[in-house]
Design a protein around this motif. Structure first.
Motif: not given
Length: 86
Positions: A47-65
């Protein structure tokens, strides 16, 4: 269901809106964690995580998330600033 069992609030947007419109609406609503599961993520099992207030998107496993969310909640980390690392 796994996130709800850990008492996280979860909302799914399965509307017919375009991908960019869904992200824009989530940012406008100030949703802190936007999880993106598109075709690429579904095939790779990530999955890809995008946090509010940051432009960076991080791809990680569900377990890591899940591990990341639990760590942030347990240690009360304010991870929406770019200088904070988990």
């Amino acid at each position: 269901q796994l996130l709800r069992s850990e008492l996280f609030r979860v909302e799914l947007d399965n509307s017919d809106s375009s991908f960019n419109k869904k992200i824009r609406e989530a940012v406008t609503q100030k949703i802190p964690n936007i999880v993106i599961i598109g075709e690429r993520e579904a095939t790779s099992g990530q999955l890809t995580l995008r946090r509010y207030c940051t432009k960076e998107q991080i791809t990680m496993t569900k377990e890591k998330f899940l591990s990341r969310l639990l760590t942030v909640r347990k240690q009360r980390i304010m991870d929406n600033f770019e200088d904070v690392k988990i």
